[in-house]
Design an enzyme around this catalytic site. Structure first.
Site, PDB file in Angstrom:
ATOM      1  N   LEU A 104       0.890  -1.170   0.000  1.00  0.00           N
ATOM      2  CA  LEU A 104       0.000   0.000   0.000  1.00  0.00           C
ATOM      3  C   LEU A 104       0.916   1.203   0.000  1.00  0.00           C
ATOM      4  CD1 LEU A 104      -2.688  -0.848   2.733  1.00  0.00           C
ATOM      5  CD2 LEU A 104      -2.450  -1.732   0.398  1.00  0.00           C
ATOM      6  N   HIS A 105       0.954   1.914  -1.102  1.00  0.00           N
ATOM      7  CA  HIS A 105       1.889   3.046  -1.195  1.00  0.00           C
ATOM      8  C   HIS A 105       1.096   4.329  -1.273  1.00  0.00           C
ATOM      9  CE1 HIS A 105       5.917   4.679  -2.041  1.00  0.00           C
ATOM     10  NE2 HIS A 105       5.245   5.593  -2.707  1.00  0.00           N
ATOM     11  N   SER A 106       1.286   5.208  -0.294  1.00  0.00           N
ATOM     12  CA  SER A 106       0.578   6.498  -0.304  1.00  0.00           C
ATOM     13  C   SER A 106       1.327   7.464  -1.202  1.00  0.00           C
ATOM     14  CB  SER A 106       0.483   7.066   1.107  1.00  0.00           C
ATOM     15  OG  SER A 106      -0.141   6.125   1.955  1.00  0.00           O
ATOM     16  N   GLU A 107       0.587   8.138  -2.037  1.00  0.00           N
ATOM     17  CA  GLU A 107       1.166   9.101  -2.985  1.00  0.00           C
ATOM     18  C   GLU A 107       2.117  10.063  -2.280  1.00  0.00           C
ATOM     19  OE1 GLU A 107      -1.972  11.408  -4.644  1.00  0.00           O
ATOM     20  OE2 GLU A 107      -0.661  12.733  -5.785  1.00  0.00           O
ATOM     21  N   CYS A 152      12.440  11.918   2.389  1.00  0.00           N
ATOM     22  CA  CYS A 152      11.707  10.726   2.844  1.00  0.00           C
ATOM     23  C   CYS A 152      12.265   9.512   2.123  1.00  0.00           C
ATOM     24  CB  CYS A 152      10.212  10.904   2.544  1.00  0.00           C
ATOM     25  SG  CYS A 152       9.861  11.120   0.788  1.00  0.00           S
ATOM     26  N   GLY A 169       0.977  13.041   1.699  1.00  0.00           N
ATOM     27  CA  GLY A 169       1.221  13.696   2.987  1.00  0.00           C
ATOM     28  C   GLY A 169       0.556  13.004   4.149  1.00  0.00           C
ATOM     29  N   ARG A 170       0.510  11.686   4.065  1.00  0.00           N
ATOM     30  CA  ARG A 170      -0.199  10.895   5.082  1.00  0.00           C
ATOM     31  C   ARG A 170      -1.633  11.415   5.226  1.00  0.00           C
ATOM     32  NH1 ARG A 170       4.707  11.406   8.168  1.00  0.00           N
ATOM     33  NH2 ARG A 170       3.713  12.696   9.763  1.00  0.00           N
ATOM     34  N   ASP A 195      -1.165  10.847  11.597  1.00  0.00           N
ATOM     35  CA  ASP A 195      -1.437  10.146  10.338  1.00  0.00           C
ATOM     36  C   ASP A 195      -2.939  10.214  10.084  1.00  0.00           C
ATOM     37  OD1 ASP A 195      -0.046   7.090   8.929  1.00  0.00           O
ATOM     38  OD2 ASP A 195      -1.617   8.436   8.172  1.00  0.00           O
ATOM     39  N   ARG A 222      -4.472   8.996   7.368  1.00  0.00           N
ATOM     40  CA  ARG A 222      -4.875   8.082   6.291  1.00  0.00           C
ATOM     41  C   ARG A 222      -5.934   7.082   6.735  1.00  0.00           C
ATOM     42  NH1 ARG A 222       0.984   6.103   4.489  1.00  0.00           N
ATOM     43  NH2 ARG A 222       1.334   6.342   6.718  1.00  0.00           N
TER      44      ARG A 222
HETATM   45  N1  LIG Z   1       2.537  14.912   6.655  1.00  0.00           N
HETATM   46  C1  LIG Z   1       3.725  14.411   6.228  1.00  0.00           C
HETATM   47  N2  LIG Z   1       3.686  13.409   5.311  1.00  0.00           N
HETATM   48  C2  LIG Z   1       4.887  12.918   4.901  1.00  0.00           C
HETATM   49  C3  LIG Z   1       6.133  13.403   5.345  1.00  0.00           C
HETATM   50  N3  LIG Z   1       7.121  12.711   4.704  1.00  0.00           N
HETATM   51  C4  LIG Z   1       6.494  11.819   3.898  1.00  0.00           C
HETATM   52  N4  LIG Z   1       5.159  11.957   4.034  1.00  0.00           N
HETATM   53  C5  LIG Z   1       4.078  11.192   3.423  1.00  0.00           C
HETATM   54  O1  LIG Z   1       4.041   9.949   4.098  1.00  0.00           O
HETATM   55  C6  LIG Z   1       3.503   8.988   3.239  1.00  0.00           C
HETATM   56  C7  LIG Z   1       4.465   7.793   3.244  1.00  0.00           C
HETATM   57  O2  LIG Z   1       3.701   6.794   2.888  1.00  0.00           O
HETATM   58  P1  LIG Z   1       4.161   5.249   2.790  1.00  0.00           P
HETATM   59  O3  LIG Z   1       5.595   5.185   2.478  1.00  0.00           O
HETATM   60  O4  LIG Z   1       3.185   4.591   1.909  1.00  0.00           O
HETATM   61  O5  LIG Z   1       3.886   4.636   4.210  1.00  0.00           O
HETATM   62  P2  LIG Z   1       4.608   4.656   5.544  1.00  0.00           P
HETATM   63  O6  LIG Z   1       3.633   5.133   6.552  1.00  0.00           O
HETATM   64  O7  LIG Z   1       5.899   5.385   5.428  1.00  0.00           O
HETATM   65  O8  LIG Z   1       4.893   3.120   5.874  1.00  0.00           O
HETATM   66  P3  LIG Z   1       5.608   2.015   4.957  1.00  0.00           P
HETATM   67  O9  LIG Z   1       4.511   1.151   4.405  1.00  0.00           O
HETATM   68  O10 LIG Z   1       6.493   1.260   5.900  1.00  0.00           O
HETATM   69  O11 LIG Z   1       6.351   2.752   3.887  1.00  0.00           O
HETATM   70  C8  LIG Z   1       3.337   9.654   1.870  1.00  0.00           C
HETATM   71  O12 LIG Z   1       1.999  10.089   1.695  1.00  0.00           O
HETATM   72  C9  LIG Z   1       4.243  10.880   1.981  1.00  0.00           C
HETATM   73  O13 LIG Z   1       3.806  11.984   1.182  1.00  0.00           O
HETATM   74  C10 LIG Z   1       6.108  14.459   6.318  1.00  0.00           C
HETATM   75  O14 LIG Z   1       7.149  14.917   6.813  1.00  0.00           O
HETATM   76  N5  LIG Z   1       4.898  14.916   6.719  1.00  0.00           N
HETATM   77 ZN   LIG Z   2       7.666  10.770   0.716  1.00  0.00          ZN
END
Ligand SMILES: Nc1nc2c(ncn2[C@@H]2O[C@H](COP(=O)(O)OP(=O)(O)OP(=O)(O)O)[C@@H](O)[C@H]2O)c(=O)[nH]1
Ligand SMILES: [Zn+2]
Length: 379
Positions: free
Chosen positions: A235-238, A250, A278-279, A311, A313
């Site tokens: 599951l990859h968040s944009e 990141c 952005g979570r 978070d 999401r």
């Molecule tokens: N609000 C916020 N969002 C961030 C930040 N850095 C990265 N993100 C967001 O965090 C999310 C990362 O999502 P994923 O990599 O799918 O999930 P994860 O929660 O890191 O967990 P994994 O499945 O282990 O990767 C994306 O939507 C990024 O845009 C930040 O500093 N602040």
């Molecule tokens: Zn990111």
């Protein structure tokens, strides 16, 4: 603050109500006032705090009749030391009326760095389902700062008729609260195409759209996963900055391409690319969060100072997509315990967690450390 996204909402939400919420979110983003009716029948006229000016507040007061107040998330009120943890949202009223500068400064950490609250401000809790909570949720759904200026209407008679006479969109708090659950449940496959990737030639991309025309989510299906077996899934968040621009802040870009390569090596699997930048707070708010982090706060604090949870999401869309693709059991590539728990709560069996770790790059140590120390990520 949000409805339990996994229970079937108590009331059936028809697609017309979904579309009304979607229109109300778009109106908020355009800076148009919206009439919001609470579950108790009370009505207000609401405006996104990002669009609050002295003129728009004066117009709001003339239209509604009542004195505008600011409604922020409970999280923002806690950050302002104005309220303890709890449910619902918090309103701020000022003696003699709230001015637009104070409203924006109360909602936006960029405009207020540790400055004391304006004198005489009165804070009050407004529980979920109220017109104030729905107004804040509309701003959040619009990926704006999660705060709204709200002017109460001294209602005589039917709220819809009152709004129509003033050419205002009317939305019910009930529908706003359950919007995300219903939008996820109305996801439908709208397109799919073969798209050979550099890292995985046998790839098909399937697009899913909610009935109200909201943001689409994508499934990147690699090879021919057997629905009878647990499918290797991510599951990859944009993350526009990480996925597209190769941001070093990141690990998303590595995780995206790493997942595609790993699924290709395994022979088959699926990567869900979820419109939850952005979570879940959106790209503009994530950039705001980055600026706060540059001032020395971590990624969790930054979200909370903006008024969001760490978070935001939801994984109901992901579960719905997996179900429609015929995948009921997954081997999930993640380090995030929330994803494991939430996907299971949405009815997908997670038979195994597949670690998905990538080396740090000199810029993202702090981010990854915070995820491990404060969000329980398993690195
Ligand atoms: N609000 C916020 N969002 C961030 C930040 N850095 C990265 N993100 C967001 O965090 C999310 C990362 O999502 P994923 O990599 O799918 O999930 P994860 O929660 O890191 O967990 P994994 O499945 O282990 O990767 C994306 O939507 C990024 O845009 C930040 O500093 N602040
Ligand atoms: Zn990111």
């Amino acid at each position: 603050m949000y409805a339990d996204l996994h229970s079937i909402p108590p009331h059936p939400l028809d697609e017309a109500a979904l579309r009304t919420v979607d229109r109300a979110v778009a109106a908020m983003r355009r800076g148009e006032p919206v009439a919001v009716e609470g579950t108790d029948g009370s009505l207000c006229v609401a405006l996104s705090v990002e669009m609050a000016t002295s003129d728009s507040l004066a117009r709001l007061k003339r239209t509604a009749g009542g004195e505008p107040v600011l409604a922020v998330t409970r999280r923002r009120a806690v950050v302002l030391n104005a309220m303890q943890e709890g449910t619902g949202v918090v309103t701020f009223a000022a003696p003699g009326g709230l001015c637009a500068d104070d409203a924006r400064a109360l909602a936006d950490p960029e405009l207020r760095r540790g400055v004391a609250l304006p004198a005489g401000l009165v804070a009050a809790v407004s529980e979920p389902g109220t017109r104030e909570a729905a107004a804040v949720e509309l701003a959040r759904l619009g990926r704006l700062l999660p705060a709204a200026v709200v002017a109460p209407v001294t209602l005589r008679g039917d709220g819809i008729a009152w709004a129509q006479r003033r050419d205002l969109l009317h939305v019910r708090a009930l529908d706003v609260t359950d919007y995300r659950t219903h939008a996820a449940r109305t996801l439908r496959r709208v397109a799919q195409a073969r798209v050979p990737l550099e890292l995985a030639e046998a790839t098909e991309i399937v697009a899913f759209r909610p009935a109200d025309g909201g943001p689409e989510h994508l499934a990147i299906v690699i090879g021919s996963p057997d629905p009878a077996e647990p499918v290797l899934a991510r599951l990859h968040s944009e993350c526009f900055t990480g996925d597209l621009l190769g941001s070093l802040r990141c690990d998303c870009g590595d995780q995206l391409r790493g997942a595609i390569a790993e699924i290709a090596r395994a022979g088959s699997g699926v990567l869900l690319y979820l419109a939850q930048e952005g979570r879940g707070i959106g790209l503009v708010n994530k950039l705001r969060a980055y600026r706060i982090q540059d001032a020395g706060f971590d990624t969790v604090d930054a979200n909370e100072m903006l008024g969001f949870e760490a978070d935001e999401r939801v994984y109901l869309p992901a579960a719905e997509m997996l179900r429609q693709l015929g995948f009921g059991r997954v081997r999930l590539m993640t380090n995030n315990p929330d994803k494991l728990r939430e996907l299971a709560r949405c009815g997908i069996e997670v038979v195994e967690r597949v670690p998905h770790v990538f080396p740090t790059n000199g810029h993202n140590e702090g981010y990854l450390r915070t995820k491990a120390e404060r969000s329980g990520h398993m690195f």
